[in-house]
Design a protein around this motif. Structure first.
Motif, short mmCIF file in Angstrom:
data_model
loop_
_atom_site.label_atom_id
_atom_site.label_comp_id
_atom_site.label_asym_id
_atom_site.label_seq_id
_atom_site.Cartn_x
_atom_site.Cartn_y
_atom_site.Cartn_z
N LEU A 53 6.97 7.41 -8.34
CA LEU A 53 6.41 7.42 -6.98
C LEU A 53 4.95 6.97 -6.98
N ASP A 54 4.19 7.48 -7.95
CA ASP A 54 2.76 7.14 -8.05
C ASP A 54 2.57 5.65 -8.24
N VAL A 55 3.28 5.08 -9.18
CA VAL A 55 3.08 3.66 -9.54
C VAL A 55 3.65 2.71 -8.49
N PHE A 56 4.84 3.00 -8.01
CA PHE A 56 5.54 2.02 -7.17
C PHE A 56 5.50 2.27 -5.67
N VAL A 57 5.23 3.48 -5.24
CA VAL A 57 5.29 3.76 -3.80
C VAL A 57 3.97 4.33 -3.29
N VAL A 58 3.70 5.57 -3.61
CA VAL A 58 2.57 6.29 -3.03
C VAL A 58 1.23 5.65 -3.41
N GLY A 59 1.07 5.32 -4.69
CA GLY A 59 -0.18 4.71 -5.14
C GLY A 59 -0.48 3.41 -4.42
N THR A 60 0.53 2.59 -4.29
CA THR A 60 0.37 1.30 -3.62
C THR A 60 -0.01 1.48 -2.16
N ILE A 61 0.70 2.37 -1.47
CA ILE A 61 0.43 2.61 -0.05
C ILE A 61 -0.95 3.24 0.14
N ALA A 62 -1.28 4.23 -0.70
CA ALA A 62 -2.57 4.91 -0.57
C ALA A 62 -3.73 3.94 -0.76
N LYS A 63 -3.63 3.07 -1.75
CA LYS A 63 -4.71 2.10 -1.99
C LYS A 63 -4.81 1.09 -0.85
N LYS A 64 -3.65 0.66 -0.33
CA LYS A 64 -3.65 -0.27 0.79
C LYS A 64 -4.34 0.34 2.01
N ILE A 65 -3.99 1.59 2.30
CA ILE A 65 -4.60 2.28 3.45
C ILE A 65 -6.09 2.47 3.21
N ALA A 66 -6.46 2.94 2.01
CA ALA A 66 -7.87 3.21 1.71
C ALA A 66 -8.73 1.97 1.87
N PHE A 67 -8.24 0.83 1.38
CA PHE A 67 -9.02 -0.40 1.45
C PHE A 67 -8.99 -1.04 2.84
N SER A 68 -8.09 -0.56 3.70
CA SER A 68 -8.06 -1.09 5.08
C SER A 68 -8.94 -0.25 6.02
N LEU A 69 -9.35 0.92 5.57
CA LEU A 69 -10.19 1.79 6.41
C LEU A 69 -11.63 1.25 6.47
N PRO A 70 -12.31 1.52 7.55
CA PRO A 70 -13.71 1.05 7.67
C PRO A 70 -14.67 1.95 6.88
N LEU A 71 -14.58 1.84 5.56
CA LEU A 71 -15.41 2.63 4.65
C LEU A 71 -16.32 1.71 3.85
N ASN A 72 -17.37 2.29 3.30
CA ASN A 72 -18.24 1.54 2.40
C ASN A 72 -17.52 1.41 1.06
N LYS A 73 -16.91 0.27 0.83
CA LYS A 73 -16.11 0.06 -0.38
C LYS A 73 -16.96 -0.01 -1.65
#
Length: 155
Positions: A53-73
């Motif tokens: 789940l971490d490698v193929f599902v949740v990790g991918t989705i979490a990183k996609k969401i995190a990098f799409s948020l208006p945060l100081n990357k």
């Protein structure tokens, strides 16, 4: 944070194993069934499912969401905390269902059992990840990276 595929696998394996171990112990204590047998029986399948789940599902989705948020990357701490929190929410969502099904199949009142299980897991998973497992895993990764850098410098 990991800088290559090998470090990523080491980091993910360590993080995943520590979280599954911690949450397994917590859930066994919660159900008054902590024993070496119960821990070892649930740890291996739990780790395998969590790792996938971490490698193929949740990790991918979490990183996609995190990098799409208006945060100081550029702010590493903000990104680490954001990804960690999203990972926790995703993993608790999936692994709570896994735990219910492994424990005894589909209960009569799945919705209420799932909500209760999810809440009981998230209140422990958040501090476990943010205060213990995350910093521990990053420290171990940092030592590995320092050893590699020292070896490369010595050559």
């Amino acid at each position: 944070m990991p800088t290559n595929k090998k470090e990523g696998i080491i980091f993910t394996t360590l993080m995943c194993f520590c979280m599954v171990l911690g949450m397994s112990i917590y859930n066994l204590v919660l159900h008054d069934s902590l024993s070496w047998g119960a821990l070892s029986t649930g740890l291996i399948p739990g780790f395998i499912v969590a790792f996938i789940l971490d490698v193929f599902v949740v990790g991918t989705i979490a990183k996609k969401i995190a990098f799409s948020l208006p945060l100081n990357k550029e702010n590493k701490l903000v990104m680490i905390l954001t990804i960690s929190c999203l990972m926790i929410l995703g993993m608790v969502t999936c692994m709570s269902l896994f735990g219910i099904l492994i424990e005894g199949g589909i209960p009569d009142h799945l919705g209420s059992v799932y909500r209760h299980t999810w809440l009981m897991n998230v209140i422990v998973a958040l501090p476990l990840q943010l205060i213990i497992v995350g910093p521990f895993s990053r420290a171990i990764l940092g030592k590995i990276q320092a050893n590699v850098a020292a070896t490369e410098t010595a050559e």
